[in-house]
Design an enzyme around this catalytic site. Structure first.
Site, PDB file in Angstrom:
ATOM      1  CG  ASP A 244     -55.323  25.163  25.820  1.00 41.27           C
ATOM      2  OD1 ASP A 244     -55.954  26.133  25.353  1.00 41.27           O
ATOM      3  OD2 ASP A 244     -55.861  24.094  26.119  1.00 41.27           O
TER       4      ASP A 244
ATOM      5  CB  THR B  97     -59.229  22.498  24.882  1.00 40.49           C
ATOM      6  OG1 THR B  97     -59.061  23.857  25.280  1.00 40.49           O
ATOM      7  CG2 THR B  97     -57.959  21.721  25.176  1.00 40.49           C
TER       8      THR B  97
ATOM      9  CG  ASN C  58     -63.226  21.406  25.643  1.00 45.52           C
ATOM     10  OD1 ASN C  58     -62.573  20.858  24.749  1.00 45.52           O
ATOM     11  ND2 ASN C  58     -62.906  22.587  26.140  1.00 45.52           N
TER      12      ASN C  58
ATOM     13  CG  ASP D  37     -57.164  28.059  27.511  1.00 46.27           C
ATOM     14  OD1 ASP D  37     -57.740  28.561  26.532  1.00 46.27           O
ATOM     15  OD2 ASP D  37     -57.775  27.466  28.423  1.00 46.27           O
TER      16      ASP D  37
ATOM     17  CG  HIS E 194     -60.374  30.935  29.564  1.00 45.78           C
ATOM     18  ND1 HIS E 194     -61.428  31.235  28.739  1.00 45.78           N
ATOM     19  CD2 HIS E 194     -59.893  29.735  29.151  1.00 45.78           C
ATOM     20  CE1 HIS E 194     -61.572  30.257  27.854  1.00 45.78           C
ATOM     21  NE2 HIS E 194     -60.650  29.333  28.086  1.00 45.78           N
TER      22      HIS E 194
ATOM     23  CG  ASP F 201     -56.002  24.701  22.077  1.00 49.91           C
ATOM     24  OD1 ASP F 201     -55.320  25.743  22.147  1.00 49.91           O
ATOM     25  OD2 ASP F 201     -56.609  24.226  23.050  1.00 49.91           O
ATOM     26  CG  HIS F 202     -58.433  27.584  21.339  1.00 51.93           C
ATOM     27  ND1 HIS F 202     -58.094  28.509  22.299  1.00 51.93           N
ATOM     28  CD2 HIS F 202     -58.684  26.427  22.004  1.00 51.93           C
ATOM     29  CE1 HIS F 202     -58.143  27.944  23.487  1.00 51.93           C
ATOM     30  NE2 HIS F 202     -58.492  26.681  23.345  1.00 51.93           N
TER      31      HIS F 202
ATOM     32  CG  HIS G   2     -61.190  29.268  23.523  1.00 57.67           C
ATOM     33  ND1 HIS G   2     -61.691  27.994  23.398  1.00 57.67           N
ATOM     34  CD2 HIS G   2     -60.617  29.321  24.757  1.00 57.67           C
ATOM     35  CE1 HIS G   2     -61.413  27.302  24.492  1.00 57.67           C
ATOM     36  NE2 HIS G   2     -60.773  28.071  25.338  1.00 57.67           N
TER      37      HIS G   2
END
Length: 441
Positions: free
Chosen positions: A31, A67, A88, A191, A195, A238-239, A344
């Protein structure tokens, strides 16, 4: 007089992988692994995977770049407006109830919305499928679930490297001892680190090293389980992640400070989730809300649902609310309520939102770097490797089939002659994916 045309349909079968053993497939998501995270960190295992297989410069996820929606695109090959997992967070506009990411995993009708993930399609065609922690695993689809599945517990520690290794060995055991054909596997990093600390932080670089060690461990575990000649591994995300501007760096996007805008004019809103938001104005107030926000901040984009750019494929679904907001990279909406240094959810054209892609195994060519492609195209690629008929999807095998090992010459041709009414001809040709040529007679 009835008129008909005969169509001589000559189709070369895409050459199968040189290896004749039945092909298995492991789809892995790390992720938030941005496309360039290997550029400022030594990643020997990812580098070796690229030499032994295929690397894309980057891949483009669908919008909204968060996500659950983007992972469900990987599983279905559909844009988010088409598969319906639009956020999400599950929400109910009538009661104004919202559920965070983890509880939303268990709201069955949020996921089971008419689109089947690859687990179900594979099982319906005689294969065995499993999933570990992948978003969507907790749901059933038309009454069916992945036959082997594990859902992460609440308050799960996504960072524990020892657990990553244990989960890897567990999945390899599913392939070896339960003879699974397909497994999707999810890791919640980098991820969380991106963050908390930002994508340019030393903490993120250390987490990328952990991901790289795990990639090495995954390949080693596959070898120890005797899967070298049958298991293909696709690793993607995913991103990406973008640095959030804070304090005096920018003029914050704070909705309640915008002249003419009032939360009292809304029936429902999602506006405290990074750079994206959706609004449901009260009856008769759509134009008032829209006009107050449109152009109110130089880095805030405001669209009526029907005005959304077609390239984003984020409009044609009843779950999407009438007004859609998103911010430019670095900006968040109502950021006073958020402390993340990385985010994101931005426009998927922005380079910070692009994930990475690697693939290795008997179906894939070696030491090949390919041009970028959209992640909707991963689904038809996976179906092809598994030898299953895909569901209706938005991807195209032509975007990825050059990655695959093929024989020196085509394995065969199929020639089919159709006699049909002219009105039927156009619809037939629209469905002719993989057809090399045809002749009208």
């Amino acid at each position: 007089v009835k008129t008909s045309l005969c169509l001589l349909w000559v189709s070369s079968i895409l050459s199968a992988p040189v290896n004749k053993e039945r092909q298995k497939l492991l789809l892995i998501s790390f992720d938030g692994f941005r496309w360039d995270y290997d550029r400022d960190v030594d990643t020997p295992n990812l580098d070796k995977m690229a030499k032994d297989g295929v690397k894309a410069l980057y891949v483009t996820p669908p919008y909204l770049t968060v996500t659950s929606p983007t992972h469900f695109t990987l599983l279905t090959g559909r844009y988010i407006e088409n598969h319906g997992v639009i956020h999400n967070m599950w929400f109910n506009t009538a009661t104004t109830e919202k559920k965070p990411y983890y509880p939303t995993q268990f709201v069955n009708d949020w996921w089971d919305n008419g689109t089947l993930p690859i687990w179900i399609t594979a099982q319906r065609q005689g294969l065995k499928a499993g999933s570990l922690h992948f978003p969507g695993t907790a749901s059933s689809y038309q009454g069916q679930v992945a036959m082997v599945r594990e859902i992460e517990p609440p308050l799960y520690n996504y960072k524990n490297e020892t657990v990553w290794q244990d989960n890897t060995d567990k999945v390899m055991g599913w392939f070896k001892y339960q003879d699974l054909d397909f497994v999707s596997m999810y890791f919640g990093e980098p991820d969380g680190t991106g963050h908390k600390y930002g994508p340019d932080s030393p903490e993120r670089r250390e987490m990328v090293k952990q991901v790289d060690r795990t990639v090495g461990y995954i390949r080693q575990s596959a070898e120890l389980h005797g899967l070298d000649n049958s298991l293909n591994i696709i690793i993607t995300a995913d991103h990406g992640m973008s640095t959030v501007y804070r304090n005096n760096q920018v003029e914050a996007i704070t909705l309640y400070k915008i002249p003419g805008f009032s939360f009292k004019d809304l029936s429902f809103h999602l506006v405290d989730y990074g750079p994206s938001g959706m609004l449901l104005p009260k009856p008769g107030l759509l134009e008032k809300v829209y006009n107050a926000l449109k152009g109110a901040h130089p880095h805030l984009h405001v669209y009526k649902k029907e005005e959304m750019p077609a390239r984003l494929h984020f409009a044609k679904n009843d779950r999407i609310l009438p007004i859609i907001l998103w911010a430019d990279p670095g900006y968040v909406i109502n950021g006073v309520l958020q402390s993340n240094k990385g985010e994101h959810g931005f426009d998927n054209e922005n380079m910070d939102m692009k994930p990475f892609f690697r693939a290795v195994g008997p179906a894939f060519r070696r030491n090949l770097e390919v041009e970028p492609f959209e992640t909707v195209n991963i689904y038809p690629l996976m179906c092809h490797i598994l030898g299953i008929q895909p569901e209706v999807n938005d991807g195209h095998l032509t975007a990825t089939k050059h990655m695959l090992v093929t024989s020196e010459a085509p394995q065969g041709q199929v020639t089919i002659t159709f006699c049909l009414h002219p009105k039927s001809l156009s619809s037939l040709l629209q469905d002719s994916n993989g057809i090399d040529h045809y002749v009208l007679q």
